[in-house]
Design a protein around this motif. Sequence first.
Motif, PDB file in Angstrom:
ATOM      1  N   LYS A 234     -19.816 -23.651 -23.523  1.00 22.83           N
ATOM      2  CA  LYS A 234     -19.830 -22.103 -23.762  1.00 22.83           C
ATOM      3  C   LYS A 234     -21.253 -22.161 -24.597  1.00 22.83           C
ATOM      4  O   LYS A 234     -22.494 -21.278 -25.106  1.00 22.83           O
ATOM      5  CB  LYS A 234     -19.498 -22.338 -25.507  1.00 22.83           C
ATOM      6  N   ASP A 235     -22.186 -23.186 -24.262  1.00 21.00           N
ATOM      7  CA  ASP A 235     -23.840 -22.943 -24.615  1.00 21.00           C
ATOM      8  C   ASP A 235     -25.069 -22.543 -23.546  1.00 21.00           C
ATOM      9  O   ASP A 235     -25.828 -22.216 -23.934  1.00 21.00           O
ATOM     10  CB  ASP A 235     -24.369 -23.619 -26.001  1.00 21.00           C
ATOM     11  N   THR A 236     -24.044 -23.303 -22.809  1.00 19.44           N
ATOM     12  CA  THR A 236     -25.409 -23.212 -21.715  1.00 19.44           C
ATOM     13  C   THR A 236     -24.457 -21.967 -20.388  1.00 19.44           C
ATOM     14  O   THR A 236     -24.116 -22.760 -19.378  1.00 19.44           O
ATOM     15  CB  THR A 236     -25.763 -24.971 -21.167  1.00 19.44           C
ATOM     16  N   ARG A 237     -25.326 -21.263 -19.886  1.00 22.07           N
ATOM     17  CA  ARG A 237     -25.217 -20.731 -18.464  1.00 22.07           C
ATOM     18  C   ARG A 237     -26.555 -20.757 -17.748  1.00 22.07           C
ATOM     19  O   ARG A 237     -27.521 -20.983 -17.789  1.00 22.07           O
ATOM     20  CB  ARG A 237     -25.135 -19.396 -18.870  1.00 22.07           C
ATOM     21  N   PHE A 238     -26.166 -20.489 -16.562  1.00 20.43           N
ATOM     22  CA  PHE A 238     -27.515 -20.273 -15.594  1.00 20.43           C
ATOM     23  C   PHE A 238     -26.408 -18.623 -14.619  1.00 20.43           C
ATOM     24  O   PHE A 238     -26.309 -18.272 -14.251  1.00 20.43           O
ATOM     25  CB  PHE A 238     -27.485 -21.278 -14.359  1.00 20.43           C
ATOM     26  N   GLY A 239     -27.992 -17.831 -14.342  1.00 23.37           N
ATOM     27  CA  GLY A 239     -28.252 -16.485 -13.661  1.00 23.37           C
ATOM     28  C   GLY A 239     -28.333 -16.728 -12.586  1.00 23.37           C
ATOM     29  O   GLY A 239     -30.014 -16.950 -12.007  1.00 23.37           O
ATOM     30  N   VAL A 240     -28.230 -16.235 -11.229  1.00 20.79           N
ATOM     31  CA  VAL A 240     -29.015 -15.609 -10.631  1.00 20.79           C
ATOM     32  C   VAL A 240     -28.498 -13.667 -10.310  1.00 20.79           C
ATOM     33  O   VAL A 240     -27.811 -13.667 -10.313  1.00 20.79           O
ATOM     34  CB  VAL A 240     -28.238 -16.133  -9.200  1.00 20.79           C
ATOM     35  N   SER A 241     -29.862 -12.484 -10.069  1.00 20.12           N
ATOM     36  CA  SER A 241     -30.075 -12.151 -10.054  1.00 20.12           C
ATOM     37  C   SER A 241     -30.621 -11.551  -8.663  1.00 20.12           C
ATOM     38  O   SER A 241     -31.751 -11.480  -8.943  1.00 20.12           O
ATOM     39  CB  SER A 241     -30.282 -10.884 -11.071  1.00 20.12           C
ATOM     40  N   TYR A 242     -30.176 -10.127  -7.652  1.00 18.05           N
ATOM     41  CA  TYR A 242     -31.174  -9.661  -6.937  1.00 18.05           C
ATOM     42  C   TYR A 242     -31.356  -8.124  -7.093  1.00 18.05           C
ATOM     43  O   TYR A 242     -30.405  -7.232  -7.376  1.00 18.05           O
ATOM     44  CB  TYR A 242     -30.194  -9.871  -5.292  1.00 18.05           C
ATOM     45  N   ARG A 243     -32.510  -7.796  -6.438  1.00 21.20           N
ATOM     46  CA  ARG A 243     -32.600  -6.308  -6.706  1.00 21.20           C
ATOM     47  C   ARG A 243     -33.096  -5.566  -5.292  1.00 21.20           C
ATOM     48  O   ARG A 243     -34.069  -5.967  -4.837  1.00 21.20           O
ATOM     49  CB  ARG A 243     -33.425  -6.120  -8.487  1.00 21.20           C
ATOM     50  N   SER A 244     -32.482  -4.615  -4.982  1.00 19.16           N
ATOM     51  CA  SER A 244     -33.043  -4.029  -3.243  1.00 19.16           C
ATOM     52  C   SER A 244     -34.203  -3.738  -3.398  1.00 19.16           C
ATOM     53  O   SER A 244     -34.607  -3.306  -3.879  1.00 19.16           O
ATOM     54  CB  SER A 244     -31.354  -3.534  -2.645  1.00 19.16           C
ATOM     55  N   SER A 245     -34.655  -3.633  -1.888  1.00 24.31           N
ATOM     56  CA  SER A 245     -35.902  -2.451  -1.710  1.00 24.31           C
ATOM     57  C   SER A 245     -35.399  -0.854  -2.007  1.00 24.31           C
ATOM     58  O   SER A 245     -34.600  -0.964  -1.574  1.00 24.31           O
ATOM     59  CB  SER A 245     -36.236  -3.086  -0.480  1.00 24.31           C
ATOM     60  N   ILE A 246     -36.379  -0.158  -1.801  1.00 22.14           N
ATOM     61  CA  ILE A 246     -35.752   1.146  -2.373  1.00 22.14           C
ATOM     62  C   ILE A 246     -36.446   2.082  -1.083  1.00 22.14           C
ATOM     63  O   ILE A 246     -38.052   1.783  -1.414  1.00 22.14           O
ATOM     64  CB  ILE A 246     -35.410   1.747  -3.662  1.00 22.14           C
ATOM     65  N   HIS A 247     -35.909   2.373   0.184  1.00 17.36           N
ATOM     66  CA  HIS A 247     -36.992   3.464   0.535  1.00 17.36           C
ATOM     67  C   HIS A 247     -37.007   4.710   0.286  1.00 17.36           C
ATOM     68  O   HIS A 247     -36.419   4.987  -0.067  1.00 17.36           O
ATOM     69  CB  HIS A 247     -35.622   3.277   2.539  1.00 17.36           C
ATOM     70  N   HIS A 248     -38.615   4.987   0.430  1.00 19.50           N
ATOM     71  CA  HIS A 248     -39.068   6.150  -0.127  1.00 19.50           C
ATOM     72  C   HIS A 248     -39.347   7.253   0.979  1.00 19.50           C
ATOM     73  O   HIS A 248     -40.919   6.065   1.514  1.00 19.50           O
ATOM     74  CB  HIS A 248     -40.028   5.970  -1.371  1.00 19.50           C
ATOM     75  N   LYS A 249     -38.881   8.340   1.315  1.00 14.24           N
ATOM     76  CA  LYS A 249     -39.780   9.231   2.083  1.00 14.24           C
ATOM     77  C   LYS A 249     -40.805  10.378   1.110  1.00 14.24           C
ATOM     78  O   LYS A 249     -40.553  10.779   0.623  1.00 14.24           O
ATOM     79  CB  LYS A 249     -39.591   9.516   3.073  1.00 14.24           C
ATOM     80  N   LEU A 250     -42.115   9.569   0.375  1.00 14.93           N
ATOM     81  CA  LEU A 250     -42.378  10.914   0.043  1.00 14.93           C
ATOM     82  C   LEU A 250     -43.036  12.357   0.611  1.00 14.93           C
ATOM     83  O   LEU A 250     -44.031  11.982   1.207  1.00 14.93           O
ATOM     84  CB  LEU A 250     -43.786  10.112  -0.762  1.00 14.93           C
ATOM     85  N   ARG A 251     -42.732  13.072   0.022  1.00 12.47           N
ATOM     86  CA  ARG A 251     -42.668  14.236   0.733  1.00 12.47           C
ATOM     87  C   ARG A 251     -43.922  15.516  -0.603  1.00 12.47           C
ATOM     88  O   ARG A 251     -43.188  15.674  -1.423  1.00 12.47           O
ATOM     89  CB  ARG A 251     -42.115  15.564   0.932  1.00 12.47           C
ATOM     90  N   GLY A 252     -44.980  16.173  -0.133  1.00 13.40           N
ATOM     91  CA  GLY A 252     -45.682  16.688  -1.286  1.00 13.40           C
ATOM     92  C   GLY A 252     -46.637  17.370   0.038  1.00 13.40           C
ATOM     93  O   GLY A 252     -46.642  17.500   0.958  1.00 13.40           O
TER      94      GLY A 252
END
Length: 478
Positions: free
Chosen positions: A255-273
């Motif tokens: 109840k007092d100790t925990r572990f975490g793992v998290s992942y955030r993906s790559s995002i592909h952008h096609k920047l148009r201007g």
Amino acid sequence: MNPKYLTLLVAAALSAASFSANASGYRFGSQSVSGQGTADANGAEAADASTIFANPAGLTRLDGTQFVGGITAVVPHSEYKDTGSKRFTGTPTGGVSSLDDYAPTAVAAPSFYLSKKLNDQWTVGLGTFVPYGAKLSYDYGWTGRYALTNIDLKSVTINPSVGFKLNEQHSFGFGLDAEFMKAYLGQGVDVPGSVLALSSPTPEAQARRAELLKHIVAAGGNPAALASIKDGHAEMDGKDWGYGFNLGYMYHLSKDTRFGVSYRSSIHHKLRGKAVWDFSGVTTDAVVNKVLQASSRKTNSAALVDIKTPETLSVNMFSQVDDQLALMADVTWSRHSRMKDLHIVFVGTGEGDEVIRQQWKNTLRASLGMNYKLNSNWMLRAGVAIDEAPVENATLRHAALPDSDRKQLSFGANWKLSNNSSIDLAYSFLKFDEAKTTYKNNCSPLHPAGSCTGNGETTVGSWNTRLHLLGLAYNYKF
């Protein structure tokens, strides 16, 4: 060229850009004020709805409906000193060699999070935050102007999420990321260097100079105007939506100790201007200016840049030692190696790409933090972190991102206003290592038509940077 940076930077910050914030690369680095107070070591704490960013599995620890609205102000100070920047001709670029006012006095980025517990197993949430940011405005006459004069990169992410509690030990989280990016970039155009190169005694240079003078006279211009020639200027902007996802897992050892793992993906952008080239102030003769622009093959056009933002993987822990003290730690790996050379495509012109050499490396960020409950109304926070820069060496450090390894010291507090509301405060100080550059653009204005676009400059100097971050957030439980 500019658009490319856009893309990179675009991985930078649309909601409220900042000057290289406290995470490496263009990442803003402070999406949670409570997290900032521990130098973002609290990924496994799940103290409030900002766990949507850190680890969506932490949603299962939140009761009822919770709201967090925060803002982080970045107060930078940075100095640049030139030690020998040169044109592609090998001659000094000239201009302002010492700068200390190119970073904004202060910028601020907001964040908003909302969570709602549906039942004992499911909790949903929605987060909005700034993932990346960069804002620099160098003097138009500084020694590195052919690499960059100014950049303003902004981004904002909308992150709906859900948390699922399998049992008392295991929780999972999932989120979708919709990321909007917008960027602007400017740089000088080395017209004086191009004209200087045509003064070379070589037959090829003399033939090209004679051809230029012929065109000026035929158009009705005055060749004498070339005696007082100045820089041109280029501006680019662009925007794009990109999509990705994030995952989280949390294991409760007790109840007092925990572990975490998290992942955030790559995002592909096609920047148009668009890319806009301004030669109107190159000389005092408008006809000569038009001829010079035509001979340089710099035409206004659409611009396109492909880019993939780096994915991140974090491992963290949280332990409530006693009624007052809690300890926490986080290690985050960022796959910056996705950022290879950036190619800016000038659509429909037939001209070659402008290439910004990056070749970034993967990085690690490590942080340690603590909470200390002073009394029923106040909880104090503190943390330290070290963070690697993705820039491999001085030859690949571009003026758009004078990044280097840095150390962070953070303090924070949570002030309980009532049973349902509280305020988070945070302060961080970041000191960057000296960032030296010997960056060379491998394409000069005299390269064959259609082969590439660039000023061929070499920027030689160093940046010294420090940052102050101030965070304020309001939390409410319904």
